[in-house]
Design a protein around this motif. Sequence first.
Motif, PDB file in Angstrom:
ATOM      1  N   MET A 176     -29.401  -6.330  10.519  1.00 46.49           N
ATOM      2  CA  MET A 176     -29.876  -7.708  10.730  1.00 46.49           C
ATOM      3  C   MET A 176     -28.726  -8.705  10.761  1.00 46.49           C
ATOM      4  SD  MET A 176     -30.061  -6.575   7.539  1.00 46.49           S
ATOM      5  CE  MET A 176     -30.174  -6.914   5.813  1.00 46.49           C
ATOM      6  N   ARG A 177     -27.709  -8.447   9.932  1.00 47.83           N
ATOM      7  CA  ARG A 177     -26.624  -9.438   9.909  1.00 47.83           C
ATOM      8  C   ARG A 177     -25.862  -9.418  11.218  1.00 47.83           C
ATOM      9  NH1 ARG A 177     -23.707 -11.170   4.586  1.00 47.83           N
ATOM     10  NH2 ARG A 177     -22.791 -12.480   6.200  1.00 47.83           N
ATOM     11  N   HIS A 178     -25.731  -8.248  11.826  1.00 48.33           N
ATOM     12  CA  HIS A 178     -25.010  -8.172  13.107  1.00 48.33           C
ATOM     13  C   HIS A 178     -25.826  -8.822  14.205  1.00 48.33           C
ATOM     14  CE1 HIS A 178     -22.933  -5.234  10.604  1.00 48.33           C
ATOM     15  NE2 HIS A 178     -21.892  -5.411  11.401  1.00 48.33           N
ATOM     16  N   ILE A 179     -27.135  -8.568  14.191  1.00 49.31           N
ATOM     17  CA  ILE A 179     -28.001  -9.202  15.205  1.00 49.31           C
ATOM     18  C   ILE A 179     -27.983 -10.714  15.008  1.00 49.31           C
ATOM     19  CG2 ILE A 179     -30.372  -9.390  16.027  1.00 49.31           C
ATOM     20  CD1 ILE A 179     -29.061  -6.752  16.737  1.00 49.31           C
ATOM     21  N   LYS A 180     -28.049 -11.121  13.734  1.00 50.34           N
ATOM     22  CA  LYS A 180     -28.064 -12.551  13.426  1.00 50.34           C
ATOM     23  C   LYS A 180     -26.831 -13.231  14.034  1.00 50.34           C
ATOM     24  CE  LYS A 180     -28.921 -16.338  10.934  1.00 50.34           C
ATOM     25  NZ  LYS A 180     -30.123 -17.170  11.054  1.00 50.34           N
ATOM     26  N   THR A 181     -25.673 -12.576  13.868  1.00 50.76           N
ATOM     27  CA  THR A 181     -24.434 -13.199  14.332  1.00 50.76           C
ATOM     28  C   THR A 181     -24.250 -13.042  15.836  1.00 50.76           C
ATOM     29  OG1 THR A 181     -23.633 -12.229  12.291  1.00 50.76           O
ATOM     30  CG2 THR A 181     -22.038 -13.476  13.606  1.00 50.76           C
ATOM     31  N   LEU A 182     -24.528 -11.848  16.338  1.00 55.73           N
ATOM     32  CA  LEU A 182     -24.146 -11.531  17.720  1.00 55.73           C
ATOM     33  C   LEU A 182     -25.306 -11.658  18.695  1.00 55.73           C
ATOM     34  CD1 LEU A 182     -22.081  -8.366  16.789  1.00 55.73           C
ATOM     35  CD2 LEU A 182     -21.228 -10.674  17.155  1.00 55.73           C
ATOM     36  N   GLY A 183     -26.503 -11.862  18.175  1.00 52.74           N
ATOM     37  CA  GLY A 183     -27.634 -12.029  19.077  1.00 52.74           C
ATOM     38  C   GLY A 183     -28.323 -10.719  19.392  1.00 52.74           C
ATOM     39  N   THR A 184     -29.527 -10.837  19.926  1.00 55.75           N
ATOM     40  CA  THR A 184     -30.359  -9.645  20.132  1.00 55.75           C
ATOM     41  C   THR A 184     -29.879  -8.819  21.318  1.00 55.75           C
ATOM     42  OG1 THR A 184     -31.810 -11.033  21.426  1.00 55.75           O
ATOM     43  CG2 THR A 184     -32.424 -10.674  19.127  1.00 55.75           C
TER      44      THR A 184
END
Lengths: 451, 1003, 205
Positions: C152-160
């Motif tokens: 989730m943290r990677h998606i949060k930062t880098l987008g879906t």
Amino acid sequence: MAETQAPRVTYDFVTRAIARTLGHPGKGYFALLGLAVALLGVGIVCLLFLLRYGLGLAGYSHPVYWAVYITCFVFWVGIAHSGTLISAILFLFRSGWRTAVYRTAEAMTVFAVMTAGLFPLIHIGRQWYFYWLIPYPNERGLWPNFKSPLIWDEFAIGTYFTVSTVFLIMGLIPDIAAVRDVATGWRKKLYAITGLGWRGTNEQWRHYTRGYLYLAALATPLVLSVHSVVSWDFAMAIVPGWHATIFAPYFVAGAIYSGVAMVITLLVPIRKLFRLEELITGHHFENLAKLCLLTGMIVAYAYCTENFVAWFGGNPHERAAFYYRAFGPFWWASWTMYVCNAFLPQLLWFKQIRTNILALFVMSIFVNVGMWFERYVIIVVSLAGEPYERFANATYNPTWADWGIMAGSFGWFFMWFLLFVKNFPAVSISEVKEVLPAPRRAPHREGAVHA
Amino acid sequence: MDRRRFLKVVGVTSGGAAALSACGIGPEPTEQLIPYLVAPENQVPGTATWYATTCRECAAGCGLHAKVREGRVIKLEGNPESPINGGRLCSRGQAALQGLYDPDRVTEPMARGQSGEWQKLTWDEGIARLAAKIKDARGRGIVFVTGLETGSFGQLVDTWMREIGGRHVTYEPFAFEALREGNRLAFGTSAIPLYDFANAKYIVSFGADFMETWLSPVGYQNGFTRAHAFQAGRDASMARFVYVGPRLSLTGMSADEWIAAAPGTEGLMALAMAHVIASGRLAAVPADAARLRDLLAAHAPGTVADAVGVEARQIERLAREFAASKGGLAVAGGMTAQYPNGAEIVVAVNVLNYVAGQVGKTVRFGPNHALEGAGSFRQMADLVADMNAGRVPLLLVHGANPVHSLPGTFSQALGRVGYKVSFSSYLDETAAASDLVLPDLHPLEQWNDSQPRAGVYALQQPVMQPVLPGTMHTGDVLLRTTGKPGTFRDYVQTRWRELHGRLGRGLAFEDFWTDALQHGGIYRDPPPQAVRLSLELGKSAPGGAKPLLGWRPSPEEPLLVALPSIALHDGRGANKSWLQELPDPVSKITWHAWVEVHPETAAKWQVVSGDVVLLKSPFGAVRAPVWVSPGIRRGVLAVPIGQGHKAYGRYAKDRSFNAFELLGDVPTAYGGRAFTVSVAVARTGDHRRLATIEGDAREQGRGVIEVLPLERAERLKPGQHPFAEHGVPSYAERALEEWAEAQHKKASLGDYAGEHPRWAMAIDLTKCTGCSACVTACYAENNLATVGEELVVRRRQMSWMRIERYYTGGDHGRPVGAVVTPMLCQQCGNAPCEPVCPVYAAYHTPDGLNGQVYNRCVGTRYCANNCPYKVRYFNWHNFAEPGGEWESWPDPLNMLLNPDVTVREKGVMEKCTFCVQRIRAAQNRARLEDRNVQDGEITPACAQACPSEAIVFGDLHDTSSRVAQLARDPRGYHVLAGLNTKPAITYLARVVHGDVAETGPHG
Amino acid sequence: MTKGSGRAAVGAAVACLMTVPAAAQNGQPAAYQAPVISDTGKLAGPRQPLFFRHDVHAGQYQIPCLYCHATVAVSSAPGIPSMQTCFGCHQLVAGGKRPFGGGSTLSAARDSAARAAEAAEVRKVQAAWLGKKPSEWVRIHALPGFVRFPHMRHIKTLGTESCINCHGDVRAMSQVYQVATLKMGWCVTCHVQRQVSRDCTLCHY
């Protein structure tokens, strides 16, 4: 030093006497070698168990996290020291008596370091990752912690092993050449190669002596540095009983002390076995004994300082630690150490003892035992005695895994040593000749060697 | 465990798969990912779901929150909404998890064959067989023995037994008969009131171990610490606590004063105190107490002093203080004080409370305890008699193990019973002795309800699929046997419909039900119940006007007291490795029982700790290793209850001795069982090394535990620091400052630049009782391995949390006491462990933790040598190796492993990191919600479990945080601060009434 | 029933079942057209029990990753879709009707054969659902047990859309295979480039 050898000792005699040591091995030799290999086998089996089931097989407890293995490590590093001392430092001091004994000492050094080096690898929890302690570039960008004394150790031991090995091989070259000329069969081939084509020309001798001198100068500081670094494994920690400024000199002295003792222990039987009485005389032993006495006194002084500072410093933890040493459950270990290392050597003040080979032999055994216990006391007893947290202190009992691998290390050491003395001159031919009176007429062969 | 079965149980997701493979360092094998057929509602893979239910490990009935990951329950925590335990939980409750995943659970119905071997049955066969047996025995004396069941199940059994003319006996080995009978004699009601510790100002316990097994340990300990904690500037000063009893128990260790009265004379002392209060009119004595004049007159302090072994002056002092406090609370009737005259003692203590006018204030009838409904030991004795007489053709046992707690009589009588059916989930002694075993579901897999206290209707819901598909809820079994329609869930719901009628408050039933499920039950305050002194008491009180001397132990033989163990309770905890390896809070011994001997007695008998002696009572004999302890009265011996199982799984079987074998089986006057007996002691000459974690029983003035007298503590002003290191020369100060400066400069590069939190902890030693709930919480949260008895003997235990117990006094006539402190990683700011690690496995994280990277560690153990707190633990063996000799999680125990924490490999150092996984989880949550982590959002497992709320965690750099405030508290100090390790844990000095119990020679 | 409100989640799940993704609904062929695969043996990556084609679903029909891997943005685990999710569409979508890409000018015979093959795979899905036998996917992206990777943290930062950074462009993969090494060095490189923390206890605890 000419007066030290009997008149019948000539260049020719020396060569033959020493070449004879390389002759066909007797039953006794094979018995000893077999024993060494057997011990090594025991050690290997124990090590395999350790690898499979974990360090729990050894006697460790909480908080005694280092024990027999590190004890052996320090013990063997210590043994290593006298070699370089005798071969390098005494060489620089031009003390002639070293010539007859330095080769043995040097070989002992190399093999002792080879033994010591194994223990840090054996005692870590995940032996298969030992290479993580070696700095090598990797994609993870991970490096060892150069602040850790263990890393200093690794470098110290590594350097010491390299230099002492080179030094040993270097010293061997002319001798190998000499025995090459009297050897036959496969050995001749062996020496032909390892002799590196030594002819003993002036040219070679000039380069050789020059190189040997430099190497000696290079090795000399190591005698002091290596064991100082080893001592810092402990002195850098805050464990009461370890955290002391005298550790470096204390350990160096102790190392040479144990090393010289080990030289005596090894020389006496070799002398008998190879009938080298004429070459290795009581005079040599007396000098070794004097060296023993000197270093022994330094060690004794260190003991006094340790205990005095513990009391005088008034630090409750230090005081408790040293009280525990002397009167705790490990009193027997501590007193073995005090007696063997500080009290017994006082006998060496007497010339009768110094010149009595048998007495020296027995004495040297005591010192070896005492020095092993010194390390045991410093490591195990300090950890068990005063771990700051009174509630966490505990006792320690070694197990078969500890003894087995320790025995294995002795097997490993003596195996190499025995193989060495049977295949390479255990006494330096060329250097012994250097201290002989010049012959009346130049014999044809030695002429070459003497040059 | 076999993967297929695992999948059957949890229906795995990638998260579940990862959870499995989290066992062991090293890359996991490529494996299958089996998707759900239908994704279960409200389950997010990789994120925990919480279910509310009720703890059934003892009669207290604490509220639970079960943490479920990928369909497996992996941790139990207290339900903050439950009035019983207010979100806290004891070791026993947390270890219920291991009962659920016990590798030795009965997997399917079994029956004895002709030659006595077990034969597997299908459920239809099993139920058919049961039904047949009932048909035969109908009306001829069927007996159903259960534990205390105050809810639907109990009702079902009752009604059913009525139908088939059987009888329902509820059997609790700790049924507190003395307490109930004492209340009946004193107040005419055998109800067990609520003892309001939180609002008490002066507490005297006459052998009531309210922190171990007395009624509701978690709730009472919590209340006690609220009253007994020191809080600067609080109007009411810290309550004083006096413990009266022959042995310094866990409860006693928190006392300001321990009075080792002669066993059985506690009642005399209580009456003497009442005498002083009444005669001196020190309190608003109720009018009807006048009837007690004769009784009290006969118990003047001077009269009883000799018998009790306490000076009259002391008794008077206590009485005056008790009355003057205007909030006195005297409690009695603990199992440790269940002497043959136990009821009389309770009567006396009731009189004391009554005379001091505390009944109705600190002793509140109304919210009465469920144990009132438990059967008595006499009923059990009658049952045994019937069995012997052959009047019991069919015996059904559920939730009780009488063969262990009545080793002699019951097991013999069992032979005369026609047919024996056990509904136990485990093959305990009773199940092993039965003809048919119909394994029940674990309480965490069941629907059920209970009423642990009047006004508290606690619900139990299954928090996961049954671990063993072959087990069945006994409620369903009974329904099917009787051919009733519907499941037990429906049965529970019908009962709740009635409840809804009474307490529904106009809610629709569905909402009422869902609401109850979400909150773990319905909590109401019952009306207070007024009690008066019973009319008999004045006239024909036990002993009437003559002194209460119903019983005195024989003077020549030593008296042995059997102690309920906080971990093992009556023995039901013994099959859980967490509880077996949990050091006893007092003796610090694990995995085996012992006999406590006073040093002088030991010297007289010439025995030392570890010597094995033979204890011989009229009823049996056992061999017990001696543990010499100053915390026991001369001439008294103590043995813990709970070990010595003959069956009950690998962890319980054949561990030392069963204390019950020494106790009598004849009910006392009050229908209870006496937990004391006179024994003969003989040396055997054998010796064993105790499996203890105790090194030195004395603190030796190392400054680990600091103690302050209350007077001094009250005078401390903010900003004062009585424990600050003194005597450091100015040049050293300067050196340290410069060093700190340099450190700061170095520590501001790369990841270390900028603002970071400094995670820290504050531990209030005035609150900490040493109950060790935090230890078990740590085992559960951090996948700590249990190493077994042999390795504990060699000091290889892995507990990151070590509760240190040091004895104080005892020499030069100083009173014996004990101080405790939790010792865990101090997360030093200047950690000795970090610089010595050659591979940076031990390193300093930007947020101030002493990180330990398990997969980087090579195991030189240098860090452990250099750690002055000795809180680093080494994996000597592979504790996760399936089938390995040291395996700690035999299938299916491995299902309780926390997937967020690496299971450490052989040869790796491990340690506490303030539950870094919880810190990271909170940070991730906060990041998703674009906010900062709030103070109090992160709670390490130990702090969460602590029943006395002694541990506070937070960010030291946030000056407004609770932990920062506590760190500035004048009572605060750092352990071994002289080493300049700059610990993150601030201990708040233990405050005691009266003189400082010296901890050693230091200033 | 739980601390977190459960019923909301159920509602969400139901909603998902009803709404077939936008791109899939308006049937006009997307820019990218997944090729016809006649020989799966040639494809990279392990062979899956069921020839699920990311290139058709995520590529051609542009179904967003989060439609199936629903929890990737809220949890450390992305979650793999339940068979219910598959069936949610495939009770309506029989398969084999999509426009073929890869410039396929197939003979009528081969064309129908290919369509039959794809329809057959879809029938497998339906069989799995009806037969209550979830298909056992072979795991491709696995991290060692001592690594924590919060998706989730990677998606949060880098987008879906950032899934491809680590998983490669599955929209063009007929059969998924591992692109990134997922070794520590690889993680660290990215953390260095983006100047985010490299603290060990970020991932190791």
